[in-house]
Structure formats: C-alpha cells, structure tokens
Design a protein around this motif. Structure first.
Motif, mmCIF file in Angstrom:
data_model
loop_
_atom_site.group_PDB
_atom_site.id
_atom_site.type_symbol
_atom_site.label_atom_id
_atom_site.label_comp_id
_atom_site.label_asym_id
_atom_site.label_seq_id
_atom_site.Cartn_x
_atom_site.Cartn_y
_atom_site.Cartn_z
ATOM 1 N N LEU A 110 0.832 -1.199 0.000
ATOM 2 C CA LEU A 110 0.000 0.000 0.000
ATOM 3 C C LEU A 110 0.865 1.246 0.000
ATOM 4 O O LEU A 110 0.585 2.223 -0.721
ATOM 5 N N MET A 111 1.923 1.219 0.791
ATOM 6 C CA MET A 111 2.816 2.363 0.885
ATOM 7 C C MET A 111 3.433 2.688 -0.469
ATOM 8 O O MET A 111 3.475 3.856 -0.889
ATOM 9 N N GLN A 112 3.914 1.671 -1.172
ATOM 10 C CA GLN A 112 4.541 1.918 -2.467
ATOM 11 C C GLN A 112 3.522 2.330 -3.527
ATOM 12 O O GLN A 112 3.773 3.222 -4.334
ATOM 13 N N ARG A 113 2.363 1.701 -3.521
ATOM 14 C CA ARG A 113 1.341 1.987 -4.525
ATOM 15 C C ARG A 113 0.798 3.413 -4.391
ATOM 16 O O ARG A 113 0.474 4.062 -5.383
ATOM 17 N N MET A 114 0.682 3.887 -3.164
ATOM 18 C CA MET A 114 -0.001 5.161 -2.919
ATOM 19 C C MET A 114 0.935 6.333 -2.696
ATOM 20 O O MET A 114 0.473 7.463 -2.520
ATOM 21 N N LEU A 115 2.231 6.080 -2.701
ATOM 22 C CA LEU A 115 3.175 7.135 -2.356
ATOM 23 C C LEU A 115 3.043 8.356 -3.253
ATOM 24 O O LEU A 115 3.141 9.501 -2.791
ATOM 25 N N ILE A 174 22.229 2.881 -1.702
ATOM 26 C CA ILE A 174 20.829 2.837 -1.308
ATOM 27 C C ILE A 174 20.526 1.563 -0.522
ATOM 28 O O ILE A 174 19.762 1.580 0.456
ATOM 29 N N LEU A 175 21.135 0.461 -0.933
ATOM 30 C CA LEU A 175 20.885 -0.809 -0.243
ATOM 31 C C LEU A 175 21.456 -0.820 1.169
ATOM 32 O O LEU A 175 21.046 -1.639 1.998
ATOM 33 N N VAL A 176 22.365 0.111 1.459
ATOM 34 C CA VAL A 176 22.894 0.243 2.814
ATOM 35 C C VAL A 176 22.173 1.327 3.590
ATOM 36 O O VAL A 176 21.738 1.127 4.729
ATOM 37 N N TRP A 177 22.003 2.493 2.961
ATOM 38 C CA TRP A 177 21.495 3.663 3.680
ATOM 39 C C TRP A 177 20.015 3.922 3.444
ATOM 40 O O TRP A 177 19.380 4.611 4.233
ATOM 41 N N GLY A 178 19.472 3.410 2.346
ATOM 42 C CA GLY A 178 18.079 3.650 2.041
ATOM 43 C C GLY A 178 17.857 4.984 1.361
ATOM 44 O O GLY A 178 18.800 5.706 1.013
ATOM 45 N N THR A 179 16.610 5.327 1.142
ATOM 46 C CA THR A 179 16.222 6.599 0.534
ATOM 47 C C THR A 179 15.183 7.259 1.418
ATOM 48 O O THR A 179 14.684 6.674 2.379
ATOM 49 N N ASP A 180 14.853 8.519 1.104
ATOM 50 C CA ASP A 180 13.845 9.222 1.895
ATOM 51 C C ASP A 180 12.493 8.511 1.852
ATOM 52 O O ASP A 180 11.734 8.526 2.815
ATOM 53 N N SER A 181 12.183 7.899 0.723
ATOM 54 C CA SER A 181 10.942 7.130 0.595
ATOM 55 C C SER A 181 11.197 5.972 -0.368
ATOM 56 O O SER A 181 12.099 6.026 -1.195
ATOM 57 N N LEU A 182 10.401 4.942 -0.249
ATOM 58 C CA LEU A 182 10.576 3.759 -1.088
ATOM 59 C C LEU A 182 10.246 4.104 -2.537
ATOM 60 O O LEU A 182 9.143 4.576 -2.834
ATOM 61 N N PRO A 183 11.187 3.903 -3.470
ATOM 62 C CA PRO A 183 10.901 4.217 -4.878
ATOM 63 C C PRO A 183 9.698 3.430 -5.402
ATOM 64 O O PRO A 183 9.413 2.319 -4.946
ATOM 65 N N THR A 184 9.021 4.007 -6.366
ATOM 66 C CA THR A 184 7.785 3.401 -6.875
ATOM 67 C C THR A 184 7.912 2.879 -8.300
ATOM 68 O O THR A 184 6.918 2.435 -8.876
ATOM 69 N N TRP A 198 10.238 -4.527 -7.361
ATOM 70 C CA TRP A 198 11.425 -5.218 -6.872
ATOM 71 C C TRP A 198 12.055 -4.504 -5.682
ATOM 72 O O TRP A 198 12.854 -5.095 -4.952
ATOM 73 N N TRP A 199 11.718 -3.224 -5.472
ATOM 74 C CA TRP A 199 12.224 -2.527 -4.285
ATOM 75 C C TRP A 199 11.730 -3.188 -3.000
ATOM 76 O O TRP A 199 12.346 -3.038 -1.937
ATOM 77 N N LEU A 200 10.642 -3.909 -3.096
ATOM 78 C CA LEU A 200 10.116 -4.587 -1.911
ATOM 79 C C LEU A 200 10.988 -5.752 -1.476
ATOM 80 O O LEU A 200 10.749 -6.348 -0.414
ATOM 81 N N ALA A 201 12.009 -6.085 -2.260
ATOM 82 C CA ALA A 201 12.901 -7.192 -1.913
ATOM 83 C C ALA A 201 14.082 -6.747 -1.054
ATOM 84 O O ALA A 201 14.857 -7.592 -0.591
ATOM 85 N N HIS A 254 14.612 1.037 7.857
ATOM 86 C CA HIS A 254 13.574 2.059 7.671
ATOM 87 C C HIS A 254 12.945 2.048 6.276
ATOM 88 O O HIS A 254 12.176 2.949 5.946
ATOM 89 N N SER A 255 13.265 1.051 5.454
ATOM 90 C CA SER A 255 12.578 0.944 4.164
ATOM 91 C C SER A 255 11.177 0.385 4.336
ATOM 92 O O SER A 255 10.313 0.563 3.475
ATOM 93 N N ASN A 256 10.939 -0.323 5.454
ATOM 94 C CA ASN A 256 9.614 -0.872 5.788
ATOM 95 C C ASN A 256 9.053 -1.779 4.695
ATOM 96 O O ASN A 256 7.850 -1.802 4.445
ATOM 97 N N THR A 257 9.941 -2.505 4.041
ATOM 98 C CA THR A 257 9.496 -3.547 3.118
ATOM 99 C C THR A 257 9.176 -4.808 3.934
ATOM 100 O O THR A 257 9.570 -4.913 5.107
#
Length: 413
Positions: free
Chosen positions: A163-168, A272-282, A286-289, A294-297
């Motif tokens: 939901l987070m990724q779809r609605m961001l 990015i895989l270490v530090w993350g981003t401000d929000s999960l890219p949409t 595959w970002w959900l993997a 704090h990526s909350n996947t």
C-alpha cells in the motif's frame, strides 16, 4: 504504566490496572533499555566510518531495529495491561480501550511539546508522535487472542508496504519531520499520511511489531520454553529474511531490474541498499525485496522483527540468573518516556556534533544513573507517573470503580 513494590515504575509502552500483582519481568525492561540506548546511538554517533566510508557499527546494530524493538515491547505492555493471558471483556474491555486512548493522546502531547523545542532541521526524528498512533490503532485488537494477532501482524507486514509503495505518489505531502500542533492543524491530511504510511515510523507497517508484541504478551513469558522459542524463531526469521532478499536480488535478477528501472549506477544502488532513501521508490515492485533499515518492506520488517524477538528472548532468559546485574538497563527501560524526551531536548541544544562519542557516553550514563536513583527512591519515572495516573483514573471511571485506587490491582511487566 508498571508498578513495583517501591511504588511503581513504567514507560510509555506499558499499560496497567485490573490484574494481580506479580514480580516484574526484568528482561522486558532491560530489552527496552537496550532499545533506548540504540536510539541514542543512532541520534548521536556517526553513521559511517570516515576512513572507509562503510556503515558504522552503531548503524548496523541499531538503525531501524531499535525502533522495531520499542514497538514490539509496546505491544507486550499493552497485552499485559489488558488482561495478559486472559483478555478482558465487556465493560472492563471498554475501560481498557478508553485508557489506552488517553495514554495515546498524552504521549502525542508530550511528543509535540518536545517537537516544539526542536530546530526545523532536527538532529533526531521523534518517535513519540507516531507512538500515539500505534496505540490508537491497537485499540480494536485488545481482546484478540495470540494466534489471530499473529495473523493480523503478518497481514500488516505484507500489505502495508504494498500500500505504501502503490499510494506514495498520490498521498498528500508532509513538511515537518517533527510536527507540532500548528503544523498538524495547517496540514491535517499530510500529517495523517505521515503518521500512517509516509513518515519516519509509519504506523501501518509498524503495527506488525506491535501486534506480535501483543500476541507475545498473551503467552506465558515466564516459561523458559517460551523464552527459548523466542530466540530460535527470532534468529531463524532474521536469517530467512536476509537469505530471501539475497536470492531475489542476486539470484533472480532483482538487482539488475532495480538498476534498469531506476537508472542508477552500481555504486549508487549499493549505497541505497545500505542507507536507504527518503521514501521507497515506486518505479518497480522489486524494491520490496530490499532489507534496508527504515525501508519498511516486508523483508526489512521481518529482519527487524526477528532481531527484536531474539533480543527479548535472550533478556528474558538471562534475567532469571543475572537480573540484578541488568539494573542500569532495566531501570532505564522502566522510564523511557521520561528519558527519551529528555534525550531529545538535550539534542535540541545541538552541542553534540563536534564530540559525538563523548556526548553519547554522557547521555547514556546520565540516563542510567538518573533512572537507577529515581526508581530506587521514587518508583515510576516523572512522565510515566503522570500518564499512568490519568489513564488509571479514566479506566476506573469507565469501569464504574469511581476514583478510588485499589492497590491490589496492578500489572507489571
């Protein structure tokens, strides 16, 4: 909040009333104390090694995981304070729900008061603002049995990231990392979005930790068998989540898809895989993997949940043998609302940037000494006492007990 023979200790994650007095589970407080130390480390210590550029030990140990442990223990406290292994029903359940709502509102009030003292570019992000939302969302689950709670937790852990990724891209934006009341009133839709899905500690994904904690609080946490299972399940869940992420990214081509879809260089993607981003890219599912803090996947949630379970299990096990040696941690963990608020207020002075390790040591030592002395002499922490008093009075009124205290009716963790 919790009470002890000395008059009571507790924290923002713990509810009480209406249960026989039992000896306190020191392991829960000690685990909460570790979570507090972890958050202090993330707020104060460098996130990377200046010589190598790699993530620091504090980042690897605590980033994302300390907050998850806090949420898990909040759920344990809510369960213990609403009947433990026998959830309440009827009017008593209604009283519990109103009491939790009062706690949530008071925690939000404390959080926004602390936020008002923070600069616009804050040295730390305040979890208390989100914590109140965790409690509010937990109210409908106060009567639910463990198995159902675990099923709901899995649903939140899987569906919330989707939901987070779809609605961001369509959710309203928020403007302040640590909102105050004027900020909330000027942008209520953005604030609600921030609290639920897009903020630093979004409530919907974090409900996974809270509901698992509530489920654990409905079990016999004093049983060694339960404690050992927590460690085994926690370690297995963490390892499994990491292995699945590695398989998806490097075995099934997810890494390449992320590069192509986001047009990122290999070095940028690795960062990015270490530090993350401000929000999960949409741009791709595959970002959900990933399992970045704090990526909350789903897999990041599983990793932090597994570590939290293992930490709780270990502390419950060792506290039976060396509980007295855990006093600095357990005392800190019994009054985290007070100590965490004081920690953020100290950070707001912005004196710590030039000597982070020194200031980290100061924050931890001052918190530990204060907690031990206060607990031994006065019991509950200052803010814990205030929140507990208001919540207890409300519960008794709703339950039809008036304002009379009943010293024989307390619950501790």
């Amino acid at each position: 909040m919790n009470t002890t023979r000395r008059g009571g200790t507790g924290d923002v994650a713990t509810a009480t009333d209406g249960a026989p007095r039992k000896r306190r589970l020191v392991g829960i407080d000690a685990a909460r104390g570790l979570a507090l130390i972890g958050l202090m480390a993330i707020h104060l210590l460098p996130a990377w090694n200046e010589q190598t550029g790699e993530a620091s030990w504090s980042w690897r140990l605590f980033s994302g995981h300390s907050a998850a442990l806090f949420a898990l223990l909040a759920g344990v406290g809510l369960a213990l304070g609403s009947g433990a292994r026998q959830p309440r029903e009827g009017r008593a359940l209604t009283a519990d729900r109103v009491s939790v709502l009062v706690r949530a509102l008071l925690i939000v009030t404390v959080g926004m008061t602390v936020n008002a003292a923070m600069p616009e570019d804050p040295p730390a992000y305040n979890i208390l603002f989100y914590y109140g939302m965790f409690f509010i969302l937990a109210i409908p689950f106060l009567h639910v049995r463990p198995k159902t709670l675990f099923i709901w937790a899995a649903a939140f852990g899987i569906l919330s990231p989707l939901l987070m990724q779809r609605m961001l891209d369509v959710l309203p934006e928020w403007w302040y990392y640590n909102p105050t009341l004027p900020n909330v009133l000027s942008n209520p839709a953005g604030t609600l979005s921030q609290l639920l899905l897009t903020g630093n500690y979004p409530a919907l994904p974090y409900m996974t930790y809270l509901l698992v904690g509530m489920g654990l609080g409905r079990l016999d946490l004093r049983a060694v068998r339960t404690q050992v299972r927590l460690v085994i399940v926690g370690v297995a869940l963490t390892v499994l989540a990491q292995l699945v992420s590695a398989l998806l990214l490097y075995g099934l081509g997810g890494y390449s898809v992320l590069q192509e879809a986001s047009r990122l260089s290999e070095s940028t993607l690795d960062e990015i895989l270490v530090w993350g981003t401000d929000s999960l890219p949409t741009d791709t599912g595959w970002w959900l993997a990933i399992t970045t803090p704090h990526s909350n996947t789903p897999l990041a949630i599983a990793t932090s949940l597994g570590l939290s379970l293992a930490v709780l299990g270990v502390f419950l096990l060792i506290s039976q043998k060396i509980g007295d040696w855990l006093l600095p941690l357990s005392a800190m963990g019994s009054m985290t609302l007070t100590l965490y608020s004081a920690h953020l207020l100290a950070l707001s002075l912005e004196l710590h940037y030039d000597s982070p390790y020194l200031w980290y040591l100061v924050h931890v030592l001052v918190a530990a000494v204060f907690a031990v002395i206060w607990q031994r002499t006065l019991g509950q922490g200052p803010l814990e006492r205030l929140v507990a008093y208001c919540a207890k009075r409300t519960r008794r009124l709703v339950a039809g007990q008036g304002g009379n205290a009943n010293p024989g009716k307390t619950r501790n963790t």
